[in-house]
Design a protein around this motif. Structure first.
Motif, PDB file in Angstrom:
ATOM      1  N   GLY A   1      29.002  29.059  50.542  1.00  0.00           N
ATOM      2  CA  GLY A   1      29.525  27.770  50.104  1.00  0.00           C
ATOM      3  C   GLY A   1      28.449  26.708  50.032  1.00  0.00           C
TER       4      GLY A   1
ATOM      5  N   GLU B   1      36.114  30.994  61.916  1.00  0.00           N
ATOM      6  CA  GLU B   1      34.812  31.559  61.595  1.00  0.00           C
ATOM      7  C   GLU B   1      33.656  30.833  62.266  1.00  0.00           C
ATOM      8  OE1 GLU B   1      32.988  32.788  58.269  1.00  0.00           O
ATOM      9  OE2 GLU B   1      34.738  33.558  57.194  1.00  0.00           O
ATOM     10  N   ILE B   2      33.877  29.573  62.645  1.00  0.00           N
ATOM     11  CA  ILE B   2      32.759  28.762  63.127  1.00  0.00           C
ATOM     12  C   ILE B   2      32.550  28.974  64.618  1.00  0.00           C
ATOM     13  CG2 ILE B   2      31.830  26.435  63.248  1.00  0.00           C
ATOM     14  CD1 ILE B   2      32.304  27.390  60.457  1.00  0.00           C
TER      15      ILE B   2
ATOM     16  N   THR C   1      23.239  30.138  42.721  1.00  0.00           N
ATOM     17  CA  THR C   1      24.247  29.792  43.714  1.00  0.00           C
ATOM     18  C   THR C   1      24.027  28.399  44.289  1.00  0.00           C
ATOM     19  OG1 THR C   1      25.233  30.486  45.797  1.00  0.00           O
ATOM     20  CG2 THR C   1      22.927  31.070  45.483  1.00  0.00           C
ATOM     21  N   ASP C   2      22.765  27.941  44.376  1.00  0.00           N
ATOM     22  CA  ASP C   2      22.553  26.612  44.950  1.00  0.00           C
ATOM     23  C   ASP C   2      22.925  25.506  43.962  1.00  0.00           C
ATOM     24  OD1 ASP C   2      20.387  27.548  43.479  1.00  0.00           O
ATOM     25  OD2 ASP C   2      19.012  26.121  44.416  1.00  0.00           O
TER      26      ASP C   2
ATOM     27  N   PRO D   1      35.878  26.430  54.775  1.00  0.00           N
ATOM     28  CA  PRO D   1      36.045  27.717  55.445  1.00  0.00           C
ATOM     29  C   PRO D   1      37.205  27.669  56.412  1.00  0.00           C
ATOM     30  CG  PRO D   1      34.251  26.496  56.425  1.00  0.00           C
ATOM     31  CD  PRO D   1      34.752  25.667  55.288  1.00  0.00           C
TER      32      PRO D   1
ATOM     33  N   ARG E   1      29.441  33.958  56.659  1.00  0.00           N
ATOM     34  CA  ARG E   1      29.166  34.218  55.258  1.00  0.00           C
ATOM     35  C   ARG E   1      29.771  33.148  54.350  1.00  0.00           C
ATOM     36  NH1 ARG E   1      31.565  37.276  51.259  1.00  0.00           N
ATOM     37  NH2 ARG E   1      30.093  38.023  49.706  1.00  0.00           N
ATOM     38  N   THR E   2      31.029  32.752  54.636  1.00  0.00           N
ATOM     39  CA  THR E   2      31.701  31.786  53.766  1.00  0.00           C
ATOM     40  C   THR E   2      30.925  30.477  53.717  1.00  0.00           C
ATOM     41  OG1 THR E   2      33.793  32.751  54.430  1.00  0.00           O
ATOM     42  CG2 THR E   2      33.883  30.645  53.294  1.00  0.00           C
TER      43      THR E   2
ATOM     44  N   LEU F   1      30.612  22.575  43.640  1.00  0.00           N
ATOM     45  CA  LEU F   1      31.854  23.108  44.171  1.00  0.00           C
ATOM     46  C   LEU F   1      31.690  23.453  45.648  1.00  0.00           C
ATOM     47  CD1 LEU F   1      33.910  25.791  42.348  1.00  0.00           C
ATOM     48  CD2 LEU F   1      32.869  26.459  44.483  1.00  0.00           C
ATOM     49  N   ALA F   2      32.638  22.986  46.465  1.00  0.00           N
ATOM     50  CA  ALA F   2      32.574  23.269  47.907  1.00  0.00           C
ATOM     51  C   ALA F   2      33.839  24.001  48.317  1.00  0.00           C
ATOM     52  CB  ALA F   2      32.454  21.964  48.695  1.00  0.00           C
ATOM     53  N   ILE F   3      33.705  24.873  49.327  1.00  0.00           N
ATOM     54  CA  ILE F   3      34.891  25.545  49.836  1.00  0.00           C
ATOM     55  C   ILE F   3      35.027  25.271  51.327  1.00  0.00           C
ATOM     56  CG2 ILE F   3      33.626  27.737  50.128  1.00  0.00           C
ATOM     57  CD1 ILE F   3      36.469  29.041  49.450  1.00  0.00           C
TER      58      ILE F   3
ATOM     59  N   ARG G   1      32.745  32.279  44.434  1.00  0.00           N
ATOM     60  CA  ARG G   1      31.734  33.348  44.399  1.00  0.00           C
ATOM     61  C   ARG G   1      31.539  34.057  45.736  1.00  0.00           C
ATOM     62  NH1 ARG G   1      29.773  29.023  45.837  1.00  0.00           N
ATOM     63  NH2 ARG G   1      27.714  28.126  46.132  1.00  0.00           N
ATOM     64  N   LEU G   2      32.572  34.059  46.591  1.00  0.00           N
ATOM     65  CA  LEU G   2      32.472  34.817  47.837  1.00  0.00           C
ATOM     66  C   LEU G   2      32.640  36.296  47.546  1.00  0.00           C
ATOM     67  CD1 LEU G   2      34.625  32.557  50.172  1.00  0.00           C
ATOM     68  CD2 LEU G   2      32.150  32.627  49.967  1.00  0.00           C
ATOM     69  N   ASP G   3      33.315  36.585  46.419  1.00  0.00           N
ATOM     70  CA  ASP G   3      33.481  37.957  45.962  1.00  0.00           C
ATOM     71  C   ASP G   3      33.149  38.004  44.484  1.00  0.00           C
ATOM     72  OD1 ASP G   3      34.249  39.999  47.785  1.00  0.00           O
ATOM     73  OD2 ASP G   3      36.091  38.864  48.174  1.00  0.00           O
TER      74      ASP G   3
ATOM     75  N   GLY H   1      25.445  27.304  49.252  1.00  0.00           N
ATOM     76  CA  GLY H   1      24.461  27.698  48.256  1.00  0.00           C
ATOM     77  C   GLY H   1      23.308  28.521  48.786  1.00  0.00           C
TER      78      GLY H   1
ATOM     79  N   ALA I   1      26.563  25.127  44.402  1.00  0.00           N
ATOM     80  CA  ALA I   1      26.888  24.495  45.682  1.00  0.00           C
ATOM     81  C   ALA I   1      26.882  22.979  45.587  1.00  0.00           C
ATOM     82  CB  ALA I   1      25.907  24.950  46.766  1.00  0.00           C
TER      83      ALA I   1
END
Lengths: 227, 317
Positions: B211, A85-86, A70-71, A81, B206-207, A77-79, A49-51, B213, A74
């Motif tokens: 992610g 990005e961090i 969305t929570d 990254p 954002r990711t 399902l985890a993604i 659901r990032l897009d 939630g 969460a």
């Protein structure tokens, strides 16, 4: 089980995914392989659901992606990254702790702390738990991020090119770890890979897209998956 | 452990000192004996102390939150358009409805501050994250343009001297009955602390946010609203105070990291100490006259910031 029905998506003006139908089985490793620009990462970001897809629908078990809160998703399902990005200055333990956020919403319980130390131990990060992320090597940071998604304690794990910055030894130990997550903990893993060797050695299912049969073509969609 | 006590001890010492620094000499004994001294304490010195502490703490928190929203360490509300937006709002009220009550001023100031910050966020999110100084620089220019607009409008309306009150912060006008709305800023900052985890997650991009939630847009707007409210209340009552929101979160982040749930109390405390120290200096340096605390902080802040830029980061915590 992740069920994808008639999924289409554009990036800019070009169609990357065209009417895809796919079923990703539960409790196994599914690898998405293929050349750059084949739509693998796009597919992953739509599942996470990032897009929002142009059309079609995605179901993760009984939850419809995009329609369910969305929570709630969460916790299912985890993604993982991508590393660059961090930016913040966090210790490994703090980062992994944020993986528990979907469960504790800001008030960690002893159970949450236990899960965090489990994840840190599983990824052999014990010695690094109090090191700041910006002092770690690329491989260590990758492991710390994976520990965060493991601590999220979801049935499904999505990983977008996790082997990108890793050498051969680190790649193999990461793939072995994914096998353990799947066999010992019953997690479902969907992973984007570039190297078909890793896919054939470690994955149960491969979804291949090639120039002659890209994810984006309807003709290819049926023969994509093999064991 | 001893390091952790520095800020609280400094806060208590400076607070006591602050109560006994001023044009009128007051000794500790006078407060007990002399009713006039007691009245001065209650109507002027104590309100001033509270105003200074609230301003310092809430501006430092607003800076930390803004840095997470923009994902850039070199921005703070008073330089990238939020403070200038608030000044614009006050100016509009002053021109359109001269006698409007403080609450109306503040509401419009918060609204315009929110609008200008939203504009900055839209610009910042389109810029390459690999160029942190570019974002900060564009923020300075953006804030400068809005500030110039405020000056121009004020010039046209013959209000130039008036806007100095909002653009150059100082505490000499703080009296009992004229600062109490600042407690709202303290409340907003406290409320923001409840969402500390969410702001930390937002700082990871954002990711990660989605992610885990988080309702990405909603948290972003809430953070921006908190920053705008704090800035607007500070600007209308005290005036713009630069550098607190920039320097304090950066120093705390260097020492304690970016887990806001752990660091926000320290950020609030350090912000209060910094502004209090500057305010005491502003009263003492040219006594019996006062300098604007904004000027003192500008000099102190610039020195602190240079030190921050050139000092190598500690590698291991």
């Amino acid at each position: 089980m992740i069920r994808i029905t008639d999924l289409s998506h554009n990036l800019g003006t070009s169609r990357v995914l065209h009417g895809i139908d796919l079923t990703i089985p539960k409790g196994q490793i599914t690898a998405l392989i293929g050349p750059n620009g084949a739509g693998k990462s796009t597919l992953l970001s739509l599942i996470a659901r990032l897009d929002t897809p142009l059309s079609g629908r995605i179901d993760v078990d009984e939850l419809q992606v995009g329609a369910c809160p969305t929570d709630v998703l969460a916790r299912r399902l985890a993604i993982l990254p991508q590393t660059p990005e961090i930016a913040p200055r966090l210790s490994v333990a703090e980062l992994v702790g944020f993986g528990r956020y979907p469960h504790h919403k800001g008030r960690p319980t002893p159970e949450d702390r236990a899960r965090v130390s489990d994840a840190i131990a599983l990824l052999s990060l014990d010695g690094l738990a109090h090191r700041s992320l910006d002092t770690l090597s690329g491989g260590q940071r990758q492991r710390a991020l994976l520990a965060m998604t493991v601590a999220q304690d979801t049935d499904y794990l999505l990983l977008d090119e996790p082997l990108n910055n890793l050498d051969i030894a680190a790649s193999r130990s990461l793939m072995t770890l994914l096998r353990r997550l799947c066999e010992d903990f019953g997690r479902t893993v969907v992973v984007v890979l570039h190297d078909i060797n890793y896919a054939s050695r470690y994955a149960d299912w491969k979804i291949l897209s090639t120039p002659s049969c890209p994810l984006g073509s309807r003709a290819g969609a049926m023969q994509l998956v093999w064991r | 452990m001893s390091r952790r006590l520095i800020a609280p001890l400094a806060l208590v010492t400076l607070s006591i000192l602050s109560l006994f620094v001023g044009v009128t000499e007051i000794g500790t004994g006078d407060v007990l004996r002399d009713p006039e001294a007691r009245a001065l304490m209650l109507t002027s010195r104590l309100p001033r102390l509270f105003a200074v502490l609230i301003t310092g703490a809430s501006l430092a928190i607003a800076g930390a939150i803004m840095q997470m929203l923009v994902r850039n360490r070199f921005v703070e509300p008073m330089t990238v358009g939020t403070g200038q937006g608030a000044a614009l709002g006050v100016l509009i009220v002053t021109i359109a409805a001269p006698g409007a009550p403080l609450l109306v001023q503040m509401t419009l100031a918060a609204a315009t501050a929110f609008g200008t910050s939203l504009g900055f966020l839209a610009i910042a999110h389109r810029m390459p994250p690999s160029q942190p100084f570019l974002v900060a620089l564009v923020g300075l220019i953006y804030g400068g343009i809005i500030g110039a607009g405020v000056t121009f409008v004020a010039y046209q309306a013959d209000l130039l001297q008036y806007i100095d009150i909002w653009t150059n912060g100082e505490f000499s006008g703080i009296l009992q009955g004229r600062y109490e709305t600042l407690w709202l800023a303290a409340a907003v900052a406290g409320l923001a602390y409840l969402a500390a985890d969410q702001f930390s997650i937002l700082g990871m991009g954002r990711t990660v946010s989605i992610g885990l939630g988080l309702n990405y847009g909603q948290v972003m707007l809430f953070g921006l609203a908190a920053v705008s409210l704090v800035s607007a209340m500070t600007v209308t009552i005290v005036g713009m105070i630069p550098f607190v929101g920039l320097v304090v979160p950066n120093i705390v982040s260097r020492i304690m990291g970016d887990d806001l749930r752990r660091t926000l109390p320290q950020i609030a405390l350090s912000g209060a100490v910094l502004v209090l120290g500057a305010d005491i200096l502003a009263r003492v340096l040219r006594a019996p006259y006062e300098m604007p605390v904004g000027t003192v902080l500008g000099i102190m802040g610039a020195a602190l910031f240079l030190w921050l830029l050139y000092r190598p980061a500690p590698r291991v915590r």
